[in-house]
Design a protein around this motif. Structure first.
Motif, PDB file in Angstrom:
ATOM      1  N   ASP A 214       1.008  -1.387  -0.034  1.00 22.91           N
ATOM      2  CA  ASP A 214      -0.571   0.130  -0.601  1.00 22.91           C
ATOM      3  C   ASP A 214       0.891   0.763  -0.107  1.00 22.91           C
ATOM      4  OD1 ASP A 214      -2.202  -1.115   0.198  1.00 22.91           O
ATOM      5  OD2 ASP A 214      -3.022  -1.466   1.926  1.00 22.91           O
ATOM      6  N   THR A 215       0.450   2.675  -0.671  1.00 18.02           N
ATOM      7  CA  THR A 215       1.050   4.170  -0.522  1.00 18.02           C
ATOM      8  C   THR A 215       1.515   3.824   1.118  1.00 18.02           C
ATOM      9  OG1 THR A 215      -1.010   4.920   0.046  1.00 18.02           O
ATOM     10  CG2 THR A 215      -0.748   4.692  -2.495  1.00 18.02           C
TER      11      THR A 215
ATOM     12  N   ASP B  12       1.145   6.985   2.491  1.00 17.86           N
ATOM     13  CA  ASP B  12       0.117   7.708   3.037  1.00 17.86           C
ATOM     14  C   ASP B  12      -1.013   6.259   3.599  1.00 17.86           C
ATOM     15  OD1 ASP B  12      -1.110  10.427   3.195  1.00 17.86           O
ATOM     16  OD2 ASP B  12      -2.857   9.261   2.055  1.00 17.86           O
ATOM     17  N   LYS B  13      -1.689   5.558   3.105  1.00 18.60           N
ATOM     18  CA  LYS B  13      -2.422   5.287   3.772  1.00 18.60           C
ATOM     19  C   LYS B  13      -1.725   3.716   4.969  1.00 18.60           C
ATOM     20  CE  LYS B  13      -5.710   1.300   2.294  1.00 18.60           C
ATOM     21  NZ  LYS B  13      -6.435   0.683   0.587  1.00 18.60           N
TER      22      LYS B  13
END
Length: 236
Positions: free
Chosen positions: A140-141, A143-144
């Motif tokens: 996942d990114t 940020d996530k």
């Protein structure tokens, strides 16, 4: 469901508390089960256990494979022996929100049910939730991964249901442990999933607190749930 619990939970606890394996196991496995001598049964029942620890992450459905035969060759041994088929779906509908861990769903009410079941069946023995947590995909990114609203929502739901088991049902719960404080090497999944409240950069070993770490800190200090949880529940 009762038969499945016998093969996955009571298999360990019944000999300790009652000196023998569950009736459901005897019925299906008969002579394949080890036998306890009278002396062994006496020792087990005399010493018992000071507490019970439960690792709980998810809840699933089970299908009876006695009245409706199933192909169990590809499934876990306990399912095949119990003659049940475990599944996360019923009539095409998932039991809860899926997580990064295959077959693990966000089903908070299951926490109250398992705590109530174990406490009632095993004579109100002190109980600790020794593991409970939410998995993310490592790809996942960033940020996530850091703004892990789903984990916050998961912890909020499970702790609410655990609190209900204590306050409404009188469950003798003495402690609760989140899995885990940091992202780690997760068995056969390696570094592909993350359970931590703190993000770990595996190359540099840098630790970064996620939203869940801050939420859990505030929860332990008696603060109200964060706005992010309230927003997520409003959108659900």
């Amino acid at each position: 469901a009762r038969r499945a619990l016998s093969f996955e939970v009571d298999w360990f606890l019944e000999p300790i508390f009652f000196g023998d394996y569950p009736r459901e196991m005897h019925k299906l496995l008969s002579s394949n089960l080890p036998k306890f001598t009278s002396e062994e049964k006496s020792l087990l029942q005399k010493n018992k256990a000071d507490f019970i620890g439960i690792n709980h992450y998810t809840t699933i459905y089970v299908k009876d494979c006695i009245s409706s035969p199933c192909d169990l060759k590809a499934y876990e041994a306990y399912e095949a022996n119990a003659l049940v088929l475990a599944t996360g779906e019923r009539d095409g509908v998932a039991i809860g929100r899926p997580t990064a861990f295959d077959g693990y769903y966000d089903v908070p009410e299951g926490m109250e049910q398992i705590v109530k079941y174990v406490n009632q069946r095993y004579k109100n023995t002190p109980l600790y939730v020794t593991e409970n947590g939410y998995s993310q995909h490592s790809n996942d990114t960033m940020d996530k991964l850091i703004n892990d609203v789903e984990r916050v929502n998961y912890l909020h739901g499970y702790l609410t249901c655990l609190s209900s088991a204590v306050s409404r049902k009188g469950a003798n719960v003495r402690g609760y442990f989140v899995w885990s404080i940091i992202d780690n090497f997760e068995w056969t999944f390696g570094f592909t999933v993350r359970f931590g409240l703190y993000h770990v950069d595996y190359g540099t070993q840098k630790r970064t607190p996620k939203m869940s770490a801050k939420w859990y800190r505030d929860f332990l200090m008696g603060s109200r749930p964060t706005d992010q949880v309230q927003m997520l529940r409003a959108d659900s």
